[in-house]
Structure formats: structure tokens, C-alpha cells
Design a protein around this motif. Structure first.
Motif, mmCIF file in Angstrom:
data_model
loop_
_atom_site.group_PDB
_atom_site.id
_atom_site.type_symbol
_atom_site.label_atom_id
_atom_site.label_comp_id
_atom_site.label_asym_id
_atom_site.label_seq_id
_atom_site.Cartn_x
_atom_site.Cartn_y
_atom_site.Cartn_z
ATOM 1 N N ILE A 51 1.005 -1.159 0.307
ATOM 2 C CA ILE A 51 -0.068 -0.143 -0.045
ATOM 3 C C ILE A 51 0.878 1.123 -0.472
ATOM 4 O O ILE A 51 2.014 1.032 0.452
ATOM 5 C CB ILE A 51 -1.150 0.264 1.034
ATOM 6 C CG1 ILE A 51 -2.096 0.877 0.972
ATOM 7 C CG2 ILE A 51 -0.410 0.122 2.904
ATOM 8 C CD1 ILE A 51 -2.967 0.816 1.954
ATOM 9 N N GLY A 55 -2.371 5.145 1.319
ATOM 10 C CA GLY A 55 -3.166 4.416 1.263
ATOM 11 C C GLY A 55 -4.566 4.771 0.052
ATOM 12 O O GLY A 55 -6.378 3.691 0.436
ATOM 13 N N ASP A 56 -4.489 4.952 -0.704
ATOM 14 C CA ASP A 56 -5.347 4.889 -1.974
ATOM 15 C C ASP A 56 -4.757 4.057 -2.980
ATOM 16 O O ASP A 56 -5.251 4.614 -3.848
ATOM 17 C CB ASP A 56 -5.485 6.659 -2.193
ATOM 18 C CG ASP A 56 -4.637 7.230 -3.065
ATOM 19 O OD1 ASP A 56 -4.751 8.427 -3.152
ATOM 20 O OD2 ASP A 56 -3.558 6.898 -2.590
ATOM 21 N N THR A 58 -2.888 0.055 -3.836
ATOM 22 C CA THR A 58 -2.840 -0.893 -3.453
ATOM 23 C C THR A 58 -2.418 -2.596 -4.260
ATOM 24 O O THR A 58 -2.647 -1.647 -5.292
ATOM 25 C CB THR A 58 -4.005 -1.134 -2.519
ATOM 26 O OG1 THR A 58 -5.188 -1.742 -3.407
ATOM 27 C CG2 THR A 58 -4.559 -0.381 -1.591
ATOM 28 N N THR A 69 -7.404 -8.373 1.804
ATOM 29 C CA THR A 69 -7.412 -6.468 1.434
ATOM 30 C C THR A 69 -6.229 -5.601 3.131
ATOM 31 O O THR A 69 -6.791 -6.240 3.928
ATOM 32 C CB THR A 69 -8.847 -5.639 2.661
ATOM 33 O OG1 THR A 69 -9.865 -6.339 1.393
ATOM 34 C CG2 THR A 69 -8.812 -4.050 2.352
ATOM 35 N N SER A 71 -4.928 -2.212 4.221
ATOM 36 C CA SER A 71 -5.036 -0.516 4.980
ATOM 37 C C SER A 71 -4.059 -0.369 6.067
ATOM 38 O O SER A 71 -3.641 -0.878 6.516
ATOM 39 C CB SER A 71 -6.902 -0.754 5.255
ATOM 40 O OG SER A 71 -6.875 -1.512 6.622
ATOM 41 N N ARG A 72 -4.742 1.184 5.832
ATOM 42 C CA ARG A 72 -3.133 1.858 6.961
ATOM 43 C C ARG A 72 -3.978 2.995 7.408
ATOM 44 O O ARG A 72 -4.989 3.575 7.278
ATOM 45 C CB ARG A 72 -2.179 2.576 6.265
ATOM 46 C CG ARG A 72 -2.509 4.032 5.598
ATOM 47 C CD ARG A 72 -1.498 3.595 4.239
ATOM 48 N NE ARG A 72 -0.211 3.666 4.920
ATOM 49 C CZ ARG A 72 1.839 3.751 5.045
ATOM 50 N NH1 ARG A 72 2.341 3.704 4.103
ATOM 51 N NH2 ARG A 72 1.805 4.471 5.630
ATOM 52 N N ASP A 73 -4.286 3.110 8.863
ATOM 53 C CA ASP A 73 -4.258 4.839 9.413
ATOM 54 C C ASP A 73 -3.058 5.460 9.435
ATOM 55 O O ASP A 73 -2.485 4.767 11.091
ATOM 56 C CB ASP A 73 -5.179 4.208 10.257
ATOM 57 C CG ASP A 73 -5.214 5.223 11.315
ATOM 58 O OD1 ASP A 73 -5.371 6.114 11.452
ATOM 59 O OD2 ASP A 73 -6.784 5.671 12.140
ATOM 60 N N VAL A 79 -0.691 -0.614 10.145
ATOM 61 C CA VAL A 79 -1.106 -0.791 8.504
ATOM 62 C C VAL A 79 -2.362 -2.748 8.930
ATOM 63 O O VAL A 79 -1.336 -3.112 9.965
ATOM 64 C CB VAL A 79 0.209 -1.340 7.692
ATOM 65 C CG1 VAL A 79 1.324 -2.216 8.033
ATOM 66 C CG2 VAL A 79 -0.084 -1.613 6.234
ATOM 67 N N SER A 80 -2.747 -2.806 8.443
ATOM 68 C CA SER A 80 -3.597 -3.953 8.444
ATOM 69 C C SER A 80 -4.346 -5.087 7.182
ATOM 70 O O SER A 80 -3.431 -4.496 6.243
ATOM 71 C CB SER A 80 -4.405 -3.832 9.352
ATOM 72 O OG SER A 80 -5.017 -3.428 10.632
ATOM 73 N N GLN A 82 -6.195 -7.144 6.142
ATOM 74 C CA GLN A 82 -7.996 -8.306 6.784
ATOM 75 C C GLN A 82 -8.100 -9.420 5.572
ATOM 76 O O GLN A 82 -7.725 -9.557 4.629
ATOM 77 C CB GLN A 82 -8.728 -7.572 6.890
ATOM 78 C CG GLN A 82 -10.262 -8.625 6.212
ATOM 79 C CD GLN A 82 -10.294 -8.537 7.772
ATOM 80 O OE1 GLN A 82 -10.353 -7.735 8.816
ATOM 81 N NE2 GLN A 82 -10.934 -10.047 8.192
#
Length: 124
Positions: A51, A55-56, A58, A69, A71-73, A79-80, A82
Motif C-alpha cells: 500500500i 493508502g489510495d 494497493t 485487504t 489498509s493503513r491508518d 497497517v492491517s 484483513q
């Protein structure tokens, strides 16, 4: 310098789900693109997903596309990954990694910092 710690691994039955998280230290987390890699016994480490800094954008390996999936915050320096519809062949040690680049890359050698890994085991 970035220090990362993965969590969320474990044992799950085929078809189940897990969510991996990677907590990173440092105030420049948002300057790094991130990746998740895995290494199964007797196999080379391979990229699973990546990513970009915002975060836009991937990337997913074909083997996990549609099931995983990333994702990051950036506010939480996390960063995760799923993981749904898990298969026995997803069994591996999963690593998060950071590259000093705004855009993601699939090249392992370009990742500068690595976590210690978390074990994911999927039973049939």
C-alpha cells in the motif's frame, strides 16, 4: 528508524478469517509505503500485498486477490491485513515491512524495515 510489531496471527480453520495488524514507531510513518510478506516452510518469502503512503493505491498477489485487504491508518501508525476465506496454503509467517518510498513496490530488497513476523496457520 522504524520499529514494527505484528499481531493478530493464530490458528484458524479453512474458510475462516484473521486480521493482522502492524504497529510502527516513528513520526514519519506516513512517509513510508508498506507491505505484507509471508514465508511458508521450505519456501521463499513472497509479497502478499502493498500500500502506498496515502493508502489510495494497493497491490495484491494473485493468490490472495479478492480475499485479502490491506489498509493503513497514518494517524495511528498502523497497517492491517484483513484475510478472509483462508486456505491451508495461506499458512506461513507473515511480516510487515516499510520502504522509504511514497509508492509501493513488490521488490523485497527495497524494503528497509521489517517486523519480527506473526504465525498464521490454517487447518483443513
Amino acid at each position: 528508524q522504524v520499529h514494527m510489531v505484528e499481531s493478530g496471527g493464530g490458528l484458524v480453520q479453512a474458510g475462516g478469517s484473521l486480521r493482522l495488524s502492524c504497529a510502527a514507531s516513528g513520526r514519519t510513518f506516513s512517509s513510508y509505503a508498506m507491505g505484507w510478506f509471508r514465508q511458508a516452510p521450505g519456501k521463499e518469502r513472497e509479497i502478499v500485498a502493498a500500500i502506498n503512503w496515502r493508502g489510495d493505491s494497493t497491490y495484491y498477489a494473485d493468490s490472495v486477490k479478492g480475499r485479502f485487504t490491506i489498509s493503513r491508518d497514518n494517524a495511528k501508525n498502523t497497517v492491517s491485513l484483513q484475510m478472509n476465506s483462508l486456505k491451508p496454503e495461506d499458512t506461513a509467517v507473515y511480516y510487515c515491512a516499510a520502504t522509504i518510498s511514497l509508492g509501493w513496490t513488490t521488490v523485497q530488497a527495497r524494503y528497509d524495515y521489517w517486523g519480527q513476523g506473526t504465525q498464521v496457520t490454517v487447518s483443513s
